[in-house]
Design a protein around this motif. Structure first.
Motif, mmCIF file in Angstrom:
data_model
loop_
_atom_site.group_PDB
_atom_site.id
_atom_site.type_symbol
_atom_site.label_atom_id
_atom_site.label_comp_id
_atom_site.label_asym_id
_atom_site.label_seq_id
_atom_site.Cartn_x
_atom_site.Cartn_y
_atom_site.Cartn_z
ATOM 1 N N GLY A 2 0.806 -1.204 0.000
ATOM 2 C CA GLY A 2 0.000 0.000 0.000
ATOM 3 C C GLY A 2 0.842 1.259 0.000
ATOM 4 N N LEU A 3 0.434 2.267 0.791
ATOM 5 C CA LEU A 3 1.120 3.552 0.836
ATOM 6 C C LEU A 3 1.976 3.672 2.087
ATOM 7 C CD1 LEU A 3 -1.714 6.006 -0.313
ATOM 8 C CD2 LEU A 3 0.006 4.836 -1.700
ATOM 9 N N SER A 4 3.106 4.336 1.917
ATOM 10 C CA SER A 4 3.997 4.597 3.044
ATOM 11 C C SER A 4 4.334 6.072 3.092
ATOM 12 C CB SER A 4 5.288 3.787 2.926
ATOM 13 O OG SER A 4 5.085 2.433 3.221
ATOM 14 N N LEU A 5 4.612 6.533 4.296
ATOM 15 C CA LEU A 5 5.019 7.917 4.521
ATOM 16 C C LEU A 5 6.456 7.890 5.020
ATOM 17 C CD1 LEU A 5 3.719 10.754 4.376
ATOM 18 C CD2 LEU A 5 3.079 10.480 6.771
ATOM 19 N N TRP A 6 7.337 8.511 4.251
ATOM 20 C CA TRP A 6 8.768 8.469 4.565
ATOM 21 C C TRP A 6 9.283 9.832 5.001
ATOM 22 C CZ3 TRP A 6 11.293 5.816 -0.347
ATOM 23 C CH2 TRP A 6 10.826 4.493 -0.453
ATOM 24 N N LEU A 7 10.164 9.840 5.992
ATOM 25 C CA LEU A 7 10.966 11.011 6.313
ATOM 26 C C LEU A 7 12.293 10.855 5.574
ATOM 27 C CD1 LEU A 7 11.368 13.629 8.020
ATOM 28 C CD2 LEU A 7 12.431 12.156 9.759
ATOM 29 N N VAL A 8 12.617 11.826 4.729
ATOM 30 C CA VAL A 8 13.771 11.715 3.830
ATOM 31 C C VAL A 8 14.807 12.784 4.171
ATOM 32 C CG1 VAL A 8 14.485 11.782 1.394
ATOM 33 C CG2 VAL A 8 12.296 10.749 2.034
ATOM 34 N N PRO A 9 16.102 12.439 4.083
ATOM 35 C CA PRO A 9 17.153 13.416 4.395
ATOM 36 C C PRO A 9 17.133 14.610 3.444
ATOM 37 C CG PRO A 9 18.046 11.176 4.319
ATOM 38 C CD PRO A 9 16.649 11.102 3.781
ATOM 39 N N ASN A 10 17.750 15.700 3.898
ATOM 40 C CA ASN A 10 17.918 16.837 2.999
ATOM 41 C C ASN A 10 18.796 16.403 1.826
ATOM 42 O OD1 ASN A 10 20.800 17.440 3.438
ATOM 43 N ND2 ASN A 10 20.228 18.244 5.426
ATOM 44 N N VAL A 179 8.964 14.954 3.539
ATOM 45 C CA VAL A 179 8.153 13.771 3.785
ATOM 46 C C VAL A 179 7.591 13.326 2.447
ATOM 47 C CG1 VAL A 179 6.079 12.882 4.903
ATOM 48 C CG2 VAL A 179 7.581 14.426 6.158
ATOM 49 N N TRP A 180 7.814 12.063 2.100
ATOM 50 C CA TRP A 180 7.364 11.526 0.814
ATOM 51 C C TRP A 180 6.204 10.564 1.033
ATOM 52 C CZ3 TRP A 180 12.244 9.801 -2.454
ATOM 53 C CH2 TRP A 180 13.082 10.919 -2.641
ATOM 54 N N ILE A 181 5.226 10.635 0.148
ATOM 55 C CA ILE A 181 4.182 9.614 0.083
ATOM 56 C C ILE A 181 4.554 8.669 -1.055
ATOM 57 C CG2 ILE A 181 1.730 9.145 -0.262
ATOM 58 C CD1 ILE A 181 1.162 12.016 0.662
ATOM 59 N N VAL A 182 4.710 7.391 -0.717
ATOM 60 C CA VAL A 182 5.230 6.417 -1.687
ATOM 61 C C VAL A 182 4.280 5.232 -1.801
ATOM 62 C CG1 VAL A 182 7.233 5.019 -2.328
ATOM 63 C CG2 VAL A 182 7.562 7.106 -0.982
ATOM 64 N N ARG A 183 3.980 4.864 -3.031
ATOM 65 C CA ARG A 183 3.204 3.645 -3.263
ATOM 66 C C ARG A 183 4.180 2.474 -3.333
ATOM 67 N NH1 ARG A 183 -1.788 3.194 -4.677
ATOM 68 N NH2 ARG A 183 -1.894 5.290 -5.587
ATOM 69 N N GLU A 195 4.098 11.985 -3.926
ATOM 70 C CA GLU A 195 4.162 13.392 -3.527
ATOM 71 C C GLU A 195 5.326 13.596 -2.580
ATOM 72 O OE1 GLU A 195 1.058 16.889 -1.998
ATOM 73 O OE2 GLU A 195 0.350 14.867 -2.498
ATOM 74 N N LYS A 196 5.953 14.788 -2.686
ATOM 75 C CA LYS A 196 7.020 15.185 -1.774
ATOM 76 C C LYS A 196 6.594 16.460 -1.073
ATOM 77 C CE LYS A 196 10.678 13.276 -4.736
ATOM 78 N NZ LYS A 196 11.960 13.574 -5.453
ATOM 79 N N ILE A 197 6.565 16.408 0.260
ATOM 80 C CA ILE A 197 6.137 17.567 1.047
ATOM 81 C C ILE A 197 7.353 18.110 1.801
ATOM 82 C CG2 ILE A 197 4.605 18.395 2.848
ATOM 83 C CD1 ILE A 197 3.698 15.109 1.394
ATOM 84 N N ALA A 198 7.700 19.354 1.544
ATOM 85 C CA ALA A 198 8.852 19.966 2.200
ATOM 86 C C ALA A 198 8.453 20.523 3.552
ATOM 87 C CB ALA A 198 9.434 21.077 1.327
ATOM 88 N N VAL A 199 9.419 20.575 4.460
ATOM 89 C CA VAL A 199 9.164 21.200 5.757
ATOM 90 C C VAL A 199 9.056 22.702 5.592
ATOM 91 C CG1 VAL A 199 10.418 19.364 6.940
ATOM 92 C CG2 VAL A 199 11.580 21.490 6.361
ATOM 93 N N THR A 200 8.523 23.368 6.591
ATOM 94 C CA THR A 200 8.389 24.824 6.535
ATOM 95 C C THR A 200 9.753 25.473 6.658
ATOM 96 O OG1 THR A 200 6.221 24.652 7.558
ATOM 97 C CG2 THR A 200 7.279 26.821 7.591
ATOM 98 N N PRO A 201 10.187 26.251 5.666
ATOM 99 C CA PRO A 201 11.516 26.898 5.737
ATOM 100 C C PRO A 201 11.620 27.804 6.942
ATOM 101 C CG PRO A 201 10.575 27.073 3.527
ATOM 102 C CD PRO A 201 9.480 26.574 4.414
ATOM 103 N N GLY A 202 12.791 27.745 7.577
ATOM 104 C CA GLY A 202 13.062 28.658 8.677
ATOM 105 C C GLY A 202 12.441 28.260 9.997
ATOM 106 N N VAL A 203 11.761 27.094 10.042
ATOM 107 C CA VAL A 203 11.170 26.647 11.302
ATOM 108 C C VAL A 203 12.004 25.509 11.837
ATOM 109 C CG1 VAL A 203 9.141 25.693 12.423
ATOM 110 C CG2 VAL A 203 8.875 27.308 10.544
#
Length: 204
Positions: A2-10, A179-183, A195-203
């Motif tokens: 199914g779908l996975s949510l990954w935390l990915v390095p810079n 954070v990536w959403i991966v099938r 989809e790739k979701i970036a963190v909020t810059p400067g936070v």
């Protein structure tokens, strides 16, 4: 899966780690399913029931950079945890994971995240056995992984990600900035980043 949510390095850390991940050995025969090219990541949650929208709803309204600290090189008994680095359960990482898991659970997605948190180094097929996984780990210790005895911190490992001409880059962790959403269906090479979701810059 199914779908996975990954935390990915810079991007910088991602490139450094990818360059030292093991490849198919030239000196011995292994299954074609062993040592696929993988993206270094920490699985925050997986679900066979969740949709992409469900996954997106599970994320906090603000995503902050997550510092990740490597803890120990380990050999597992599952294909997706053949050789991996366990990761320290920092407050930031655990809080993100728990937020996502609770939100997915409320949506009936039955999320899972075995051996959280960890970063896999190699996927090695069951038919190649525990011996191949141990060989891979031993080779990593010989070339790439800096074990406890070589560091000041007895509760951490590091990765040699550059040669001496590049300043001998050593990583004891990474900064998670996407954070990536991966099938994750079928062979690893067929997995699809949705989809790739970036963190909020400067936070921080």
């Amino acid at each position: 899966m199914g779908l996975s949510l990954w935390l990915v390095p810079n991007p910088t850390h991602l490139q450094l780690i990818q360059r030292v991940l093991p490849k198919q050995p030239e000196t011995r025969s292994v299954s074609a399913a062993s040592y696929p090219e993988i993206t270094p990541h920490i699985t925050l949650a997986s679900s066979g029931k969740a949709t992409q929208d469900t996954i997106l709803r599970s994320l906090p309204s603000i995503l902050r950079p997550i510092p990740v600290k490597f803890q120990k090189l380990e050999v597992g008994d599952h294909y997706f945890r053949s050789v991996f680095i366990s990761v320290k359960k920092t407050t930031e990482l655990v809080a993100l994971h728990e937020h996502i898991m609770a939100a997915l659970d409320r949506d009936g997605a039955s999320p899972s995240a075995p051996a959280f948190p960890h970063m896999s180094i190699s996927y090695i097929a069951d038919e190649d056995g525990h011996a191949e996984r141990n060989k891979a780990a031993d080779e990593l210790r010989g070339v790439t992984v800096i074990e406890d005895s070589e560091t000041d911190d007895a509760d951490t490992v590091g990765l040699r990600c550059g040669d001496s001409e590049e300043g001998g880059v050593r990583l004891s962790g990474f900064e998670g900035t996407e954070v990536w959403i991966v099938r994750c269906e079928g062979p690893v090479q067929h997995w699809q980043v949705l989809e790739k979701i970036a963190v909020t810059p400067g936070v921080a």
